[in-house]
Design a protein around this motif. Structure first.
Motif, PDB file in Angstrom:
ATOM      1  N   LEU A 350       0.833  -1.206   0.000  1.00 56.97           N
ATOM      2  CA  LEU A 350       0.000   0.000   0.000  1.00 56.97           C
ATOM      3  C   LEU A 350       0.869   1.258   0.000  1.00 56.97           C
ATOM      4  O   LEU A 350       0.723   2.152   0.842  1.00 56.97           O
ATOM      5  CB  LEU A 350      -0.946   0.012   1.206  1.00 56.97           C
ATOM      6  CG  LEU A 350      -1.957  -1.130   1.306  1.00 56.97           C
ATOM      7  CD1 LEU A 350      -2.839  -0.955   2.533  1.00 56.97           C
ATOM      8  CD2 LEU A 350      -2.799  -1.265   0.050  1.00 56.97           C
ATOM      9  N   ALA A 351       1.765   1.334  -0.958  1.00 58.77           N
ATOM     10  CA  ALA A 351       2.781   2.389  -0.947  1.00 58.77           C
ATOM     11  C   ALA A 351       2.197   3.784  -1.115  1.00 58.77           C
ATOM     12  O   ALA A 351       2.844   4.767  -0.741  1.00 58.77           O
ATOM     13  CB  ALA A 351       3.811   2.123  -2.048  1.00 58.77           C
ATOM     14  N   SER A 352       0.991   3.899  -1.645  1.00 61.45           N
ATOM     15  CA  SER A 352       0.394   5.239  -1.768  1.00 61.45           C
ATOM     16  C   SER A 352       0.246   5.895  -0.406  1.00 61.45           C
ATOM     17  O   SER A 352       0.344   7.122  -0.277  1.00 61.45           O
ATOM     18  CB  SER A 352      -0.962   5.145  -2.461  1.00 61.45           C
ATOM     19  OG  SER A 352      -0.817   4.767  -3.812  1.00 61.45           O
ATOM     20  N   THR A 353       0.012   5.086   0.629  1.00 61.66           N
ATOM     21  CA  THR A 353      -0.105   5.627   1.985  1.00 61.66           C
ATOM     22  C   THR A 353       1.167   6.349   2.407  1.00 61.66           C
ATOM     23  O   THR A 353       1.119   7.366   3.114  1.00 61.66           O
ATOM     24  CB  THR A 353      -0.420   4.485   2.980  1.00 61.66           C
ATOM     25  OG1 THR A 353      -1.650   3.872   2.601  1.00 61.66           O
ATOM     26  CG2 THR A 353      -0.540   5.008   4.400  1.00 61.66           C
ATOM     27  N   LEU A 354       2.303   5.832   1.963  1.00 65.46           N
ATOM     28  CA  LEU A 354       3.576   6.421   2.360  1.00 65.46           C
ATOM     29  C   LEU A 354       3.819   7.765   1.690  1.00 65.46           C
ATOM     30  O   LEU A 354       4.704   8.512   2.101  1.00 65.46           O
ATOM     31  CB  LEU A 354       4.715   5.452   2.020  1.00 65.46           C
ATOM     32  CG  LEU A 354       4.612   4.079   2.694  1.00 65.46           C
ATOM     33  CD1 LEU A 354       5.689   3.147   2.169  1.00 65.46           C
ATOM     34  CD2 LEU A 354       4.708   4.205   4.207  1.00 65.46           C
ATOM     35  N   GLY A 355       3.041   8.058   0.650  1.00 65.15           N
ATOM     36  CA  GLY A 355       3.175   9.337  -0.041  1.00 65.15           C
ATOM     37  C   GLY A 355       2.089  10.328   0.320  1.00 65.15           C
ATOM     38  O   GLY A 355       1.948  11.361  -0.342  1.00 65.15           O
ATOM     39  N   ARG A 356       1.323  10.026   1.361  1.00 61.59           N
ATOM     40  CA  ARG A 356       0.218  10.919   1.716  1.00 61.59           C
ATOM     41  C   ARG A 356       0.707  12.085   2.561  1.00 61.59           C
ATOM     42  O   ARG A 356       1.301  11.904   3.620  1.00 61.59           O
ATOM     43  CB  ARG A 356      -0.890  10.150   2.443  1.00 61.59           C
ATOM     44  CG  ARG A 356      -1.669   9.266   1.498  1.00 61.59           C
ATOM     45  CD  ARG A 356      -2.960   8.759   2.104  1.00 61.59           C
ATOM     46  NE  ARG A 356      -3.735   8.031   1.104  1.00 61.59           N
ATOM     47  CZ  ARG A 356      -4.577   8.599   0.262  1.00 61.59           C
ATOM     48  NH1 ARG A 356      -4.768   9.906   0.300  1.00 61.59           N
ATOM     49  NH2 ARG A 356      -5.246   7.866  -0.618  1.00 61.59           N
ATOM     50  N   GLU A 357       0.437  13.278   2.065  1.00 56.39           N
ATOM     51  CA  GLU A 357       0.735  14.513   2.779  1.00 56.39           C
ATOM     52  C   GLU A 357      -0.603  15.189   3.107  1.00 56.39           C
ATOM     53  O   GLU A 357      -1.672  14.639   2.838  1.00 56.39           O
ATOM     54  CB  GLU A 357       1.603  15.426   1.904  1.00 56.39           C
ATOM     55  CG  GLU A 357       2.882  14.777   1.397  1.00 56.39           C
ATOM     56  CD  GLU A 357       4.004  14.782   2.421  1.00 56.39           C
ATOM     57  OE1 GLU A 357       4.082  15.730   3.211  1.00 56.39           O
ATOM     58  OE2 GLU A 357       4.808  13.823   2.419  1.00 56.39           O
ATOM     59  N   ALA A 358      -0.543  16.391   3.661  1.00 58.09           N
ATOM     60  CA  ALA A 358      -1.770  17.088   4.049  1.00 58.09           C
ATOM     61  C   ALA A 358      -2.699  17.315   2.861  1.00 58.09           C
ATOM     62  O   ALA A 358      -3.924  17.354   3.011  1.00 58.09           O
ATOM     63  CB  ALA A 358      -1.420  18.419   4.703  1.00 58.09           C
ATOM     64  N   THR A 359      -2.131  17.428   1.669  1.00 61.63           N
ATOM     65  CA  THR A 359      -2.936  17.705   0.474  1.00 61.63           C
ATOM     66  C   THR A 359      -3.291  16.440  -0.303  1.00 61.63           C
ATOM     67  O   THR A 359      -3.891  16.520  -1.366  1.00 61.63           O
ATOM     68  CB  THR A 359      -2.174  18.658  -0.462  1.00 61.63           C
ATOM     69  OG1 THR A 359      -0.892  18.083  -0.778  1.00 61.63           O
ATOM     70  CG2 THR A 359      -1.965  20.012   0.211  1.00 61.63           C
ATOM     71  N   GLY A 360      -2.914  15.255   0.204  1.00 61.69           N
ATOM     72  CA  GLY A 360      -3.179  14.005  -0.498  1.00 61.69           C
ATOM     73  C   GLY A 360      -1.887  13.339  -0.917  1.00 61.69           C
ATOM     74  O   GLY A 360      -0.813  13.622  -0.369  1.00 61.69           O
ATOM     75  N   GLU A 385       3.640  -1.094  -4.327  1.00 61.93           N
ATOM     76  CA  GLU A 385       2.259  -1.460  -4.618  1.00 61.93           C
ATOM     77  C   GLU A 385       1.521  -0.130  -4.701  1.00 61.93           C
ATOM     78  O   GLU A 385       1.262   0.498  -3.670  1.00 61.93           O
ATOM     79  CB  GLU A 385       1.667  -2.338  -3.515  1.00 61.93           C
ATOM     80  CG  GLU A 385       0.245  -2.765  -3.830  1.00 61.93           C
ATOM     81  CD  GLU A 385      -0.421  -3.503  -2.679  1.00 61.93           C
ATOM     82  OE1 GLU A 385      -1.238  -4.410  -2.944  1.00 61.93           O
ATOM     83  OE2 GLU A 385      -0.163  -3.173  -1.505  1.00 61.93           O
ATOM     84  N   PRO A 386       1.215   0.347  -5.901  1.00 61.77           N
ATOM     85  CA  PRO A 386       0.878   1.764  -6.085  1.00 61.77           C
ATOM     86  C   PRO A 386      -0.586   2.114  -5.837  1.00 61.77           C
ATOM     87  O   PRO A 386      -1.222   2.773  -6.648  1.00 61.77           O
ATOM     88  CB  PRO A 386       1.276   2.011  -7.543  1.00 61.77           C
ATOM     89  CG  PRO A 386       1.035   0.700  -8.206  1.00 61.77           C
ATOM     90  CD  PRO A 386       1.355  -0.361  -7.181  1.00 61.77           C
TER      91      PRO A 386
END
Length: 685
Positions: A350-360, A385-386
Motif C-alpha cells: 500500500l505504498a500510496s499511503t507512504l506518499g500521503r501529505e496534508a494535500t493528499g 504497490e501503487p
C-alpha cells in the motif's frame, strides 16, 4: 545477565542517537522515542523471558528520546518497556504503564503473543475511554538484545540489472512446508527456504530475485485465531526490525543472515515485502502492544477529534510518516535490513499511503524524498504497490524513479486478452512496458512489474479453473475477496478429468506465462504458478495457513515448470526482450538503447486502424528490430488455429507454447500455422 543481578545506569555513557538496544561489547544502550511521555521504565526479564527481574526508569531524555546505558547487559537479555503519561483518549494520548510494550527497534523476539483482554489499554466490552489496570506482561513477547557480528565473508549485494530480473513472489512457510526434500524440522522457516532443493528449483526456472511476503514480526488477529484461522500472509506487522519468530528454526536472528548469504551465493537476490503503512494494533479499539502505548499521538495519524485513528489502509490505523521520528524509524529499518541483513530490496505494501501529505498523495513527499537522497537506499531495488484504499490512492505510474511498480493493468489486460474479451488495442501497451503509464519523468522501460497473478487473488491455474471465487473457508460467508477475477473455467468449475478442458487450461496458462516473460518491463510470477498450484478457487487466502496455500511439491506439474525455465532462458539469451529505454514505433526517431517495433496483421501486412477495431481479430504479431541482435517476430494468438505470414526471409521458430517442450528449433518462411491459444517467437536467420 544473571537473573539475580541488579543493574544500574552509567549516566555518563548513555547516547540519545542510538535507537533501540545497542550492545557495544561491554554493555547496552537503550533508547526509545516518546514525545509526550512523562517517564519510561525499562523492564528486564530472566533467561526464559517470563519473569521480570528488574525495572529501571530511563534516566535521561533529549528531544523526546528517553535513553540510558546499562553496563554488563549482553546479547540474549530480554526486555520490554512501560511508558507513563496522560491517559486522555480524546486528546490522542493512551499511555498505560500496566501494559508491557515492545521496543519499535527490537531486533529479535522471545516468546509469542497470547491474546488476552489484558493486552488492551481500555476495558474490553466497554468503550475506549475506560482504563484497564491489568498487567499485559505475561501475554507479550519480549525484545532481545542481539550481537550484530556475523561473518559475511565476501557476500555483497548482487545488483542484478532490472533488465535481467525475474521476480518470484513467495511465502517462507508456503514455499517449504510441504517440500519432501526439506528436512521436516526446517520446513516453514528461513533455514528450509534456503535449503538446496528450494534454491535449485529457483535456479532451474531462472529466478533472479525471491520476493518474500512479510517476514517482519507480525500478529495473528484475535478474530482469526478464535475462528481457527491465521493471518497467513503477514500484513499485520508490529516490528520493523525483528524477523517473525516462527520463521526461525533456530529462534535466532542469524538464521536470516545465513539464508540471505546462501541465496546470494546462488545468484538470487532477496526482496522483502514490507508493511510500513499500518501496524497490528488496529484502530483505537485495538490492543496496546507498542506504538499506541509509547506515544499514540506521534506514531499514528489521528482524526480531527484526536480520539479516533485516521485510516486510509483499511486496517484501522495509519502510521504517521510525516513525523520526523517515525520517518527516521522507517529509514533506520530499511537501512538495517540492507546494511546488517544484506537484503537487496523492498516491495512496499500500500505504498500510496507512504506518499500521503496534508494535500493528499504527493510523489515528491517526505518518505520518497528521504529514500531518493539516501546513499544506501537509493541504489537498491524499490518496488511500490501503487495504491491504497483512501481517496486518490490509485497511483499506477505515479511514483518517482527509482521505484518500480506492480502493474495491475498488465494483469487485467493480459487476462482479458487470453479470455478473448475484446479488442487488441490495449495489448501493445502491456507488451512494451505500459509506456502510457510509465514513459514520463525520465523513467525507464523497466518501471512496470508485470504479473498475471500475485498472492492477492486467484493463482494462475485458478484463473483457468474457476469462474467464481470460493472463499467459504474464510468464515465470512463468501463475502470477502473481490469479484473482478477476469477468469474462465473453460468448461468445468474446479478440477476435472476432461482431456479437452485440461488441454485448454494448459494452453492458456502457458500463453499467459509467455506473455509475462516476453514483455518489456520486469516479469514477476507467483510461487507455484510454474507448477499449476491451486487454492481451490479461494481468491483471498490471507487466513489459510494450510494445504490451501502451501505449495504441493509432490504433485507439481513438471512440464509447466520446464515451460518457465525455457521461456526465461530465451529471455536471458539475447538483448532486446527487456531494455532500459521504451521501444519506438517504426518510423519514430532512433534513440540509443531503444528497439524499433511494428505490428502486423496475421496476413503479413501492417495493422490498419480498422484492424485494431476488429472484434473478431484475436491475433497480434509484433516485429522487433534489435540493434544488438537479429530481428524477432512474436505472435500472440488468443483465437483458434490461424495462418500467419512471416516477413520476407528465413526465420527460426524458437518458442511455441503449444509444444512440449516449448523451446523448439525449426527454420520456417512464408506462411506458417499458429496454434490456438498459443505464443510463438521466431528469430531471423
Amino acid at each position: 545477565m544473571r537473573d539475580d543481578v541488579s543493574r544500574s545506569f552509567d549516566l555518563s555513557a548513555g547516547r540519545a542517537h542510538k535507537m533501540g538496544a545497542e550492545f557495544d561489547g561491554e554493555g547496552t544502550n537503550f533508547a526509545i522515542f516518546s514525545e509526550n511521555a512523562t517517564a519510561v521504565e525499562l523492564c528486564l526479564y530472566d533467561s526464559d523471558a517470563r519473569n521480570e527481574v528488574q525495572r529501571l526508569e530511563l534516566p535521561a531524555m533529549e528531544g523526546g528520546v528517553w535513553f540510558g546505558y546499562l553496563p554488563g547487559v549482553k546479547p540474549g537479555q530480554a526486555y520490554g518497556y512501560r511508558v507513563h503519561g496522560p491517559y486522555a483518549p480524546e486528546e490522542g494520548h493512551r499511555f498505560n504503564p500496566n501494559k508491557l510494550l515492545l521496543d519499535p527497534y527490537a531486533r529479535e523476539l522471545h516468546g509469542r503473543f497470547t491474546w488476552d483482554d489484558a493486552m488492551f489499554g481500555y476495558q474490553v466490552g466497554t468503550d475506549d475511554l475506560t482504563f484497564d489496570s491489568r498487567d499485559s506482561g505475561p501475554f507479550m513477547p519480549k525484545a532481545v538484545v542481539v550481537d550484530a557480528a556475523f561473518d559475511w565473508e565476501s557476500d555483497a549485494a548482487l545488483r542484478t540489472p532490472w533488465e535481467r530480473s525475474l521476480v518470484y513472489e513467495a511465502h517462507v512457510k508456503g514455499q517449504t512446508f510441504r517440500h519432501p526434500g526439506v528436512a521436516e524440522e526446517d520446513r516453514g522457516t528461513f533455514r528450509g527456504l534456503a535449503s538446496a532443493p528450494v534454491i535449485e528449483h529457483l535456479q532451474r526456472i531462472g529466478v533472479t530475485a525471491i520476493e518474500l511476503l512479510p517476514v517482519q514480526g507480525f500478529l495473528h488477529d484475535r478474530h482469526l485465531i478464535e475462528k481457527g484461522l491465521a493471518n497467513y500472509w503477514g500484513y499485520n506487522s508490529l516490528t520493523f526490525f525483528a524477523p517473525h519468530r516462527p520463521y526461525l528454526a533456530t529462534g535466532y536472528l542469524r538464521e536470516v543472515k545465513e539464508a540471505v548469504k546462501r541465496f546470494h551465493a546462488a545468484g538470487i537476490e532477496v526482496i522483502l515485502d514490507v508493511v510500513y503503512n499500518h501496524t497490528a494494533e488496529g484502530s483505537e479499539l485495538g490492543p496496546t502492544l507498542s506504538f499506541r502505548g509509547i506515544d499514540n499521538a506521534s506514531y499514528y495519524l489521528l482524526a480531527e477529534d484526536r480520539r479516533h485513528c485516521f485510516d486510509v489502509t483499511g486496517t484501522g490505523n495509519t502510521l504517521n510518516v510525516a513525523h520526523p521520528m517515525v520517518l527516521r524509524m522507517l529509514m533506520d529499518s530499511l537501512r538495517y535490513w540492507v546494511e546488517v541483513m544484506h537484503v537487496d530490496g523492498f516491495r512496499f505494501d500500500l505504498a500510496s499511503t507512504l506518499g500521503r501529505e496534508a494535500t493528499g498523495f504527493e510523489r515528491e513527499g517526505a518518505f520518497f524524498a528521504a529514500l531518493r537522497q539516501d546513499p544506501v537506499l537509493s541504489g537498491i531495488k524499490l518496488i511500490a504497490e501503487p495504491w491504497d484504499v483512501g481517496e486518490g490512492g490509485y497511483q499506477v505510474g505515479g511514483f518517482p524513479w527509482p521505484f518500480r511498480e506492480w502493474n495491475d493493468k498488465f494483469r487485467d489486460d493480459v487476462r482479458g486478452f487470453w479470455r478473448r474479451d475484446g479488442l487488441l488495442q490495449d495489448m501493445p501497451q502491456r507488451l512494451l512496458g505500459s509506456p502510457v503509464q510509465f514513459n514520463h519523468s525520465h523513467r525507464p522501460a523497466t518501471s512496470s512489474v508485470n504479473f498475471v497473478a500475485a498472492h492477492d487473488g486467484f493463482t494462475l491455474w485458478d484463473t483457468v479453473s474457476y469462474n467464481d471465487k470460493h472463499n467459504d473457508a474464510n468464515g465470512e460467508g463468501g463475502a470477502d475477496g473481490h469479484g473482478h477475477n477476469i477468469s474462465d473455467n473453460l468448461g468445468a468449475e474446479g478440477p476435472t478429468d476432461d482431456p479437452g478442458i485440461m488441454e485448454a487450461r494448459q494452453r492458456r496458462v502457458r500463453a499467459m506465462l509467455a506473455t509475462v516473460l516476453l514483455s518489456q518491463g520486469v516479469p514477476m510470477i507467483l510461487a507455484g504458478d510454474e507448477g499449476a498450484r491451486t487454492q481451490q478457487g479461494n481468491n483471498n487466502a490471507y487466513c489459510q495457513d494450510n494445504n490451501t496455500t502451501w505449495t504441493d511439491w509432490e504433485h507439481i506439474d513438471d512440464d509447466l515448470v520446464q515451460v518457465v525455465a525455457d521461456l526465461m532462458a530465451f529471455r536471458q539469451e539475447g538483448e532486446g526482450l527487456a531494455k532500459f529505454r521504451f521501444a519506438q514505433e517504426e518510423g519514430a526517431p532512433d534513440l540509443p538503447g531503444a528497439v524499433q517495433v511494428g505490428w502486423l496483421h496475421p496476413s503479413g501486412v501492417a495493422m490498419s486502424d480498422d484492424d485494431w477495431s476488429d472484434g473478431d481479430l484475436k491475433t497480434l504479431v509484433l516485429v522487433m528490430d534489435r540493434a544488438e541482435g537479429a530481428r524477432l517476430v512474436m505472435a500472440f494468438n488468443a483465437g483458434d488455429d490461424i495462418e500467419v505470414t512471416l516477413p520476407e526471409g528465413q526465420w527460426r521458430r524458437r518458442i511455441d507454447t503449444s509444444a512440449t517442450p516449448v523451446a523448439v528449433d525449426e527454420v520456417q518462411e512464408g506462411t506458417v500455422m499458429l496454434g490456438w491459444q498459443t505464443v510463438s517467437v521466431w528469430v531471423e536467420e
